[in-house]
Design a protein around this motif. Structure first.
Motif, PDB file in Angstrom:
ATOM      1  N   ALA A  94     -11.137  -9.193  11.096  1.00 17.36           N
ATOM      2  CA  ALA A  94     -10.576  -9.811   9.895  1.00 17.36           C
ATOM      3  C   ALA A  94     -10.014  -8.754   8.950  1.00 17.36           C
ATOM      4  CB  ALA A  94     -11.650 -10.640   9.193  1.00 17.36           C
ATOM      5  N   LEU A  95     -10.760  -7.675   8.772  1.00 21.06           N
ATOM      6  CA  LEU A  95     -10.277  -6.579   7.933  1.00 21.06           C
ATOM      7  C   LEU A  95      -8.971  -6.018   8.487  1.00 21.06           C
ATOM      8  CD1 LEU A  95     -10.681  -4.460   5.661  1.00 21.06           C
ATOM      9  CD2 LEU A  95     -12.029  -3.126   7.310  1.00 21.06           C
ATOM     10  N   GLY A  96      -8.931  -5.784   9.791  1.00 19.47           N
ATOM     11  CA  GLY A  96      -7.723  -5.255  10.403  1.00 19.47           C
ATOM     12  C   GLY A  96      -6.537  -6.189  10.255  1.00 19.47           C
ATOM     13  N   ARG A  97      -6.777  -7.482  10.360  1.00 18.83           N
ATOM     14  CA  ARG A  97      -5.687  -8.450  10.224  1.00 18.83           C
ATOM     15  C   ARG A  97      -5.094  -8.430   8.815  1.00 18.83           C
ATOM     16  NH1 ARG A  97      -7.493 -14.243  11.983  1.00 18.83           N
ATOM     17  NH2 ARG A  97      -5.338 -14.650  11.296  1.00 18.83           N
ATOM     18  N   ILE A  98      -5.947  -8.297   7.810  1.00 21.11           N
ATOM     19  CA  ILE A  98      -5.430  -8.242   6.435  1.00 21.11           C
ATOM     20  C   ILE A  98      -4.587  -6.988   6.239  1.00 21.11           C
ATOM     21  CG2 ILE A  98      -6.082  -7.964   4.013  1.00 21.11           C
ATOM     22  CD1 ILE A  98      -8.480  -9.765   4.535  1.00 21.11           C
ATOM     23  N   VAL A  99      -5.100  -5.859   6.711  1.00 12.73           N
ATOM     24  CA  VAL A  99      -4.356  -4.601   6.569  1.00 12.73           C
ATOM     25  C   VAL A  99      -3.018  -4.694   7.296  1.00 12.73           C
ATOM     26  CG1 VAL A  99      -4.357  -2.140   7.113  1.00 12.73           C
ATOM     27  CG2 VAL A  99      -6.436  -3.220   6.239  1.00 12.73           C
ATOM     28  N   GLU A 100      -3.025  -5.273   8.489  1.00 11.62           N
ATOM     29  CA  GLU A 100      -1.779  -5.394   9.246  1.00 11.62           C
ATOM     30  C   GLU A 100      -0.792  -6.320   8.543  1.00 11.62           C
ATOM     31  OE1 GLU A 100      -0.186  -6.197  13.781  1.00 11.62           O
ATOM     32  OE2 GLU A 100      -2.161  -6.948  13.207  1.00 11.62           O
ATOM     33  N   ALA A 101      -1.291  -7.442   8.027  1.00  9.32           N
ATOM     34  CA  ALA A 101      -0.403  -8.392   7.354  1.00  9.32           C
ATOM     35  C   ALA A 101       0.267  -7.758   6.142  1.00  9.32           C
ATOM     36  CB  ALA A 101      -1.193  -9.630   6.934  1.00  9.32           C
ATOM     37  N   VAL A 102      -0.505  -7.014   5.377  1.00 14.14           N
ATOM     38  CA  VAL A 102       0.059  -6.363   4.192  1.00 14.14           C
ATOM     39  C   VAL A 102       1.023  -5.255   4.610  1.00 14.14           C
ATOM     40  CG1 VAL A 102      -0.485  -5.014   2.136  1.00 14.14           C
ATOM     41  CG2 VAL A 102      -1.946  -6.934   2.784  1.00 14.14           C
ATOM     42  N   SER A 103       0.651  -4.502   5.647  1.00 17.98           N
ATOM     43  CA  SER A 103       1.501  -3.400   6.106  1.00 17.98           C
ATOM     44  C   SER A 103       2.846  -3.895   6.614  1.00 17.98           C
ATOM     45  CB  SER A 103       0.790  -2.624   7.223  1.00 17.98           C
ATOM     46  OG  SER A 103      -0.431  -2.089   6.766  1.00 17.98           O
ATOM     47  N   ARG A 104       2.867  -5.098   7.172  1.00 16.41           N
ATOM     48  CA  ARG A 104       4.103  -5.642   7.736  1.00 16.41           C
ATOM     49  C   ARG A 104       4.849  -6.551   6.759  1.00 16.41           C
ATOM     50  NH1 ARG A 104       4.522  -5.054  13.292  1.00 16.41           N
ATOM     51  NH2 ARG A 104       2.670  -4.225  14.337  1.00 16.41           N
ATOM     52  N   SER A 105       4.338  -6.675   5.542  1.00 16.35           N
ATOM     53  CA  SER A 105       5.003  -7.535   4.566  1.00 16.35           C
ATOM     54  C   SER A 105       6.287  -6.868   4.077  1.00 16.35           C
ATOM     55  CB  SER A 105       4.068  -7.816   3.390  1.00 16.35           C
ATOM     56  OG  SER A 105       3.705  -6.617   2.738  1.00 16.35           O
ATOM     57  N   PRO A 106       7.202  -7.640   3.482  1.00 11.53           N
ATOM     58  CA  PRO A 106       8.493  -7.081   3.059  1.00 11.53           C
ATOM     59  C   PRO A 106       8.334  -5.908   2.104  1.00 11.53           C
ATOM     60  CG  PRO A 106       8.528  -9.472   2.957  1.00 11.53           C
ATOM     61  CD  PRO A 106       7.108  -9.080   3.239  1.00 11.53           C
TER      62      PRO A 106
END
Length: 422
Positions: free
Chosen positions: A403-415
């Motif tokens: 879950a932590l990794g998914r949040i970091v990835e989502a933010v990292s890939r955001s515009p």
């Protein structure tokens, strides 16, 4: 009470003051400020008092500062400070006033805990922090002026008051923005903060296998095979192997995490709850008593005009998605707490929580409305130990890690323009 009964001294732990009451008129005639320096945040927690036999000196136990303030009752000026053990919470003077007895609620602390709870192998020989701490009694000679000056210098050194005070002093002129401001109130380059709160795992339990840090591999319970994302973040950015927690358990931990303090009420009440003595768990918005005077992070954000959104933290026990509601006394969360994000319910995975967060985040990004502050609680690493019907502890910590990794990835890939549109 003064020896002649004319004055009553009342310690106000939440406001860091002592009220002086005229007993003949039942009115407050003066207030003594126990803050260690001007502008200090709340945290001295005066919670016990004693008056010398001649009525000239008031002693005040500052639980949060591990000291006793010595106050002149005529001028109501603090003469100095006496160092104690952890969290003085009771004071008594000998009949002749020569000896001061200070009861220290947390004494010398729990100390190292190499036999701490292993959620995968519960054993009767395991130690628990709540059972390890022992109160102590300090017996102190009433200090003369020279001794009190020396004691005061020791208290300042123990608490780092000099260094803390420097952080509050603004630099002259226009300060340049930094990612982490050098002084309180200086500008920052950071436009958005996603503050992820997890549960009660120690450094060694998760990252003790990293050779770069000051850890103990023998204490690792959830190493790289269980927590690859935690390890990747630590190795990519910062390890924080010597960053220490003020909290002992979750009850006071959520206060420290969301308000930078666990109030006197919380400090004294959580042991009764954790020991099963029919004490209500009201430490996360269940009543108004635990709340700090300055409020929690989201309340301070509201006062500062900062946009915010909260996921799970201080949600009402028993409320479930899609109807999660704030706890009854969680001020400032109405309209700001996600109704689809589960609070503390270990039957719900952190994957389900991140699914709910991701749906909101994507929509907020699309609308250009990502708030400046997001507080996200991922509680699965608490684990349910070996209770039937729940995943194993390793599975729950792995769920938390993903879950932590998914949040970091989502933010990292955001515009890339996210920071300009929130």
């Amino acid at each position: 009470m003064s020896p002649d009964g004319a004055r009553l001294y009342v310690a106000n732990a939440t406001s860091d003051t002592v009220s002086v009451i005229d007993t003949s008129a039942d009115t407050v005639t003066a207030t003594v400020d126990l803050s260690p320096y001007p502008g200090a945040p709340m945290g001295s927690m005066p919670n016990a008092v004693a008056v010398s036999p001649d009525g000239k000196t008031l002693y005040v136990a500052n639980g949060g500062n591990n000291d006793v303030a010595v106050v002149d009752t005529e001028s109501l000026v603090i003469r100095g400070l006496i160092p104690t053990a952890w969290f003085p919470s009771a004071l008594l003077l000998s009949r002749d006033g020569r000896l001061l007895y200070a009861g220290n609620m947390k004494g010398l602390g729990a100390g190292p805990n190499p036999r701490g709870p292993n959620p995968e192998q519960p054993l009767p020989t395991q130690q628990y922090v709540a059972n390890m701490a022992r109160g102590t009694l300090s017996v102190i000679d009433a200090p003369d002026s020279a001794t009190l000056a020396r004691y005061t210098a020791q208290v300042v050194k123990n608490n780092g008051f000099d260094e803390t005070r420097k952080v509050l002093v603004r630099t002259p002129g226009e300060a340049r923005p930094h990612a982490v401001p050098r002084r309180a109130g200086d500008p920052s380059l950071i436009r958005h903060v996603i503050y992820i709160i997890k549960e009660n795992r120690t450094y060694d339990q998760v990252l003790g296998d990293l050779r770069q840090g000051d850890g103990d591999p023998g204490l690792v319970l959830f190493g790289r095979d269980v927590t690859p994302n935690h390890h990747a973040l630590a190795e990519t950015f910062v390890l924080l192997d010597n960053c220490y927690a003020d909290a002992e358990v979750s009850a006071d931990g959520h206060g420290w995490t969301t308000a930078a303090v666990a109030t006197d009420y919380v400090q004294k009440m959580w042991p009764a709850n954790y020991s099963g003595r029919n004490r209500l768990y009201d430490f996360a918005g269940g009543s108004s008593a635990p709340a700090p005077l300055a409020g929690y992070l989201w309340e301070q954000a509201a006062r500062a005009g900062i946009t915010y959104r909260v996921y799970g933290e201080f949600s009402a026990f028993g409320s479930k998605p899609p109807n999660v509601t704030p706890a009854p006394f969680a001020n400032g969360l109405a309209g700001h707490l996600s109704a689809t994000y589960a609070g503390y319910d270990l039957s719900i995975t952190d994957q389900a929580r991140v699914d709910a967060w991701q749906a909101e985040f994507d929509e907020l990004v699309r609308r250009g409305a990502v708030p400046a502050l997001m507080i996200v609680w991922l509680p699965s690493d608490h684990t349910a130990a070996t209770r039937p019907g729940f995943p194993t502890p390793k599975a729950m910590v792995a769920d938390n890690d993903l879950a932590l990794g998914r949040i970091v990835e989502a933010v990292s890939r955001s515009p890339g323009d996210l920071r300009d549109r929130g």
